[in-house]
Design a protein around this motif. Structure first.
Motif, PDB file in Angstrom:
ATOM      1  N   ALA A 172      34.377  40.921  37.322  1.00 18.33           N
ATOM      2  CA  ALA A 172      35.547  41.186  38.322  1.00 18.33           C
ATOM      3  C   ALA A 172      36.705  40.332  37.940  1.00 18.33           C
ATOM      4  O   ALA A 172      37.917  40.615  38.098  1.00 18.33           O
ATOM      5  CB  ALA A 172      35.090  41.335  39.660  1.00 18.33           C
ATOM      6  N   CYS A 217      40.172  42.457  39.129  1.00 23.80           N
ATOM      7  CA  CYS A 217      39.700  43.562  40.004  1.00 23.80           C
ATOM      8  C   CYS A 217      38.789  43.359  41.099  1.00 23.80           C
ATOM      9  O   CYS A 217      37.968  42.058  40.951  1.00 23.80           O
ATOM     10  CB  CYS A 217      39.576  44.977  39.351  1.00 23.80           C
ATOM     11  N   ASP A 218      38.649  43.724  42.044  1.00 24.16           N
ATOM     12  CA  ASP A 218      37.597  43.620  43.151  1.00 24.16           C
ATOM     13  C   ASP A 218      36.132  44.044  42.709  1.00 24.16           C
ATOM     14  O   ASP A 218      36.081  44.894  41.923  1.00 24.16           O
ATOM     15  CB  ASP A 218      37.879  44.486  44.448  1.00 24.16           C
ATOM     16  N   TYR A 219      35.248  43.142  42.902  1.00 21.65           N
ATOM     17  CA  TYR A 219      33.809  43.342  42.372  1.00 21.65           C
ATOM     18  C   TYR A 219      33.471  44.486  42.806  1.00 21.65           C
ATOM     19  O   TYR A 219      32.369  45.230  41.963  1.00 21.65           O
ATOM     20  CB  TYR A 219      32.945  42.255  42.759  1.00 21.65           C
ATOM     21  N   GLN A 220      33.714  45.075  44.002  1.00 20.74           N
ATOM     22  CA  GLN A 220      33.160  46.416  44.306  1.00 20.74           C
ATOM     23  C   GLN A 220      33.520  47.470  43.564  1.00 20.74           C
ATOM     24  O   GLN A 220      32.843  48.630  43.511  1.00 20.74           O
ATOM     25  CB  GLN A 220      33.635  46.736  45.885  1.00 20.74           C
ATOM     26  N   VAL A 270      39.050  50.878  45.001  1.00 16.66           N
ATOM     27  CA  VAL A 270      39.449  49.542  45.295  1.00 16.66           C
ATOM     28  C   VAL A 270      40.250  48.890  44.034  1.00 16.66           C
ATOM     29  O   VAL A 270      40.695  48.048  44.182  1.00 16.66           O
ATOM     30  CB  VAL A 270      38.521  48.643  45.796  1.00 16.66           C
ATOM     31  N   ALA A 271      40.529  49.721  43.126  1.00 19.79           N
ATOM     32  CA  ALA A 271      41.210  49.233  41.767  1.00 19.79           C
ATOM     33  C   ALA A 271      41.932  50.448  41.316  1.00 19.79           C
ATOM     34  O   ALA A 271      41.762  51.799  41.734  1.00 19.79           O
ATOM     35  CB  ALA A 271      40.109  48.890  40.796  1.00 19.79           C
ATOM     36  N   GLU A 282      48.258  43.664  44.033  1.00 15.53           N
ATOM     37  CA  GLU A 282      47.016  43.192  45.105  1.00 15.53           C
ATOM     38  C   GLU A 282      47.153  41.975  45.866  1.00 15.53           C
ATOM     39  O   GLU A 282      46.924  42.052  47.074  1.00 15.53           O
ATOM     40  CB  GLU A 282      45.821  43.378  44.431  1.00 15.53           C
ATOM     41  N   CYS A 283      47.302  40.989  45.241  1.00 19.98           N
ATOM     42  CA  CYS A 283      47.507  39.797  45.796  1.00 19.98           C
ATOM     43  C   CYS A 283      48.702  39.776  46.915  1.00 19.98           C
ATOM     44  O   CYS A 283      48.362  39.211  47.774  1.00 19.98           O
ATOM     45  CB  CYS A 283      47.879  38.601  44.707  1.00 19.98           C
TER      46      CYS A 283
END
Length: 381
Positions: free
Chosen positions: A56, A61-64, A72-73, A105-106
């Motif tokens: 991730a 990207c988000d680990y999810q 979420v990506a 995203e940030c």
């Protein structure tokens, strides 16, 4: 919820392929041995929690994203984008797009921590089938929404479009045929990339053009603007929006003797409006203020490069600071975004290490950047 190894393996392999990375590339960057990467991609081995976090972090990207079906990506958008326009994106440009989306995203995350209270969402309902008219009406509606007089020229357009909730970044791409890109991120929302390889006047026009896609084409997952795709009606509409937003006909009509033009006059008014002479000529012709011959005459003129000053690189900066800021702008780090990162850090919401990650730099470089922007990093952070 049980871990889906098939899903994980598929995403891991497709991520590497999407960004044209080899197993050796990923091993070098992550420290995870090649034989383990191969086993993970083939579903022959279940990853550890640390490995999921490493991937991730590497793919920004988000680990999810790797362990669930949650959106979420921006993986689906970029995968389709690169599949459809693969010949336009080099390996380096693909990664540049990924870093741009990471910044979006940030920024969304940071704005939720300390809202700026300047967000003024805007929506526009398209009427009829005349694309140029839709662009004109949308530009007029947005100008009224933001409180501009009918003949007023907007100067800080990046601030204008950020006030609509858009994430807008300038980022250098290797392919000069790409003017810009609009992507609707599942978390960050409307994201605008402006190719920093263009001159600053062209970048202003592109910012307005891509924002038009964010307003008029928000039912699309993405829109890419190519210089060779001038006849596409969606692009024609976005160009009309940008022209009328930046150069309202009411202003053009007040230019002294607006039907007669010399080279000096073209440079003067293009500089006043901060647009290229080509954009100025197109706007004047669209308003029926000039003939085709005069249009060609204006387009043949070029505004000298020294007159085009980047608003984020003021001459008050030392040469060294200006050069370093320009290097940062090339990777997407605007004054607004850098300032936001340090504001959130100074209020104690994030660590210095997290700031460095969000700025795509090392902790050592962070101290240098803080100095350039008149900020400080607390001892021990």
């Amino acid at each position: 919820m049980s871990f889906d190894l098939v899903l994980f393996s598929s995403k891991l392999r497709r991520c590497r392929e999407q960004f044209e990375k080899s197993l050796v590339d990923v091993t070098t960057a992550t420290g995870i041995p090649e034989y383990i990467l191969s086993a993970l991609e083939n579903g022959e081995r279940q990853p550890t929690g640390d490995e999921v976090l490493i991937f991730a972090d590497y793919y920004l990207c988000d680990y999810q994203f790797f362990i669930s079906n949650e959106r979420v990506a921006s993986f689906d958008q970029t995968e389709t984008l690169f599949r459809r326009y693969g010949e336009e994106f080099s390996k380096e440009d693909r990664w540049a797009v990924q870093e741009f989306l990471f910044l979006c995203e940030c920024e969304e995350f940071l704005l939720k921590l300390i809202p700026t209270n300047t967000c003024s969402p805007f929506s526009f309902i398209k009427r009829g089938n005349n694309y140029r008219e839709q662009g004109k009406e949308a530009a007029n509606a947005l100008r009224k929404h933001l409180g501009y007089a009918s003949n007023e020229v907007p100067m800080n357009i990046y601030e204008d479009f950020r006030s609509l909730g858009f994430h807008i970044f300038r980022r250098q791409l290797g392919n000069s045929n790409i003017s810009g890109l609009f992507i609707k991120h599942p978390i960050a929302g409307k994201c605008i990339l402006v190719n920093y390889s263009e001159d600053v006047y062209r970048q202003r026009f592109t910012a307005a053009h891509e924002s038009a896609h964010g307003i008029l084409d928000d039912d699309q997952e993405f829109v890419i603007s190519l210089k060779t795709d001038k006849k596409n009606l969606v692009e024609v509409r976005a160009n009309k929006f940008a022209a009328d937003y930046l150069m309202p006909p009411e202003f053009l009509q007040k230019i002294p003797d607006f039907r007669a033009w010399t080279s000096e006059k073209a440079i003067k008014w293009a500089s006043e409006l901060k647009v290229s002479t080509e954009a100025l000529a197109n706007a004047l012709k669209s308003a029926n203020f000039i003939s085709e011959d005069v249009e060609k005459q204006i387009k043949a003129v070029r505004v000298p490069r020294y007159l085009k000053v980047d608003p984020e690189l003021p001459e008050s900066l030392s040469l060294g600071s200006r050069q370093r800021r320009q290097e940062l702008l090339k990777i997407g780090l605007s004054n607004f975004y850098v300032g936001l990162c340090f504001d959130v850090y100074e209020q104690g919401f994030i660590s210095a290490g997290r700031v460095a990650e969000m700025l795509l730099v090392s902790k050592y470089e962070l101290t240098e950047i803080a100095s350039i922007y008149g900020r400080t990093i607390r001892y021990g952070d």
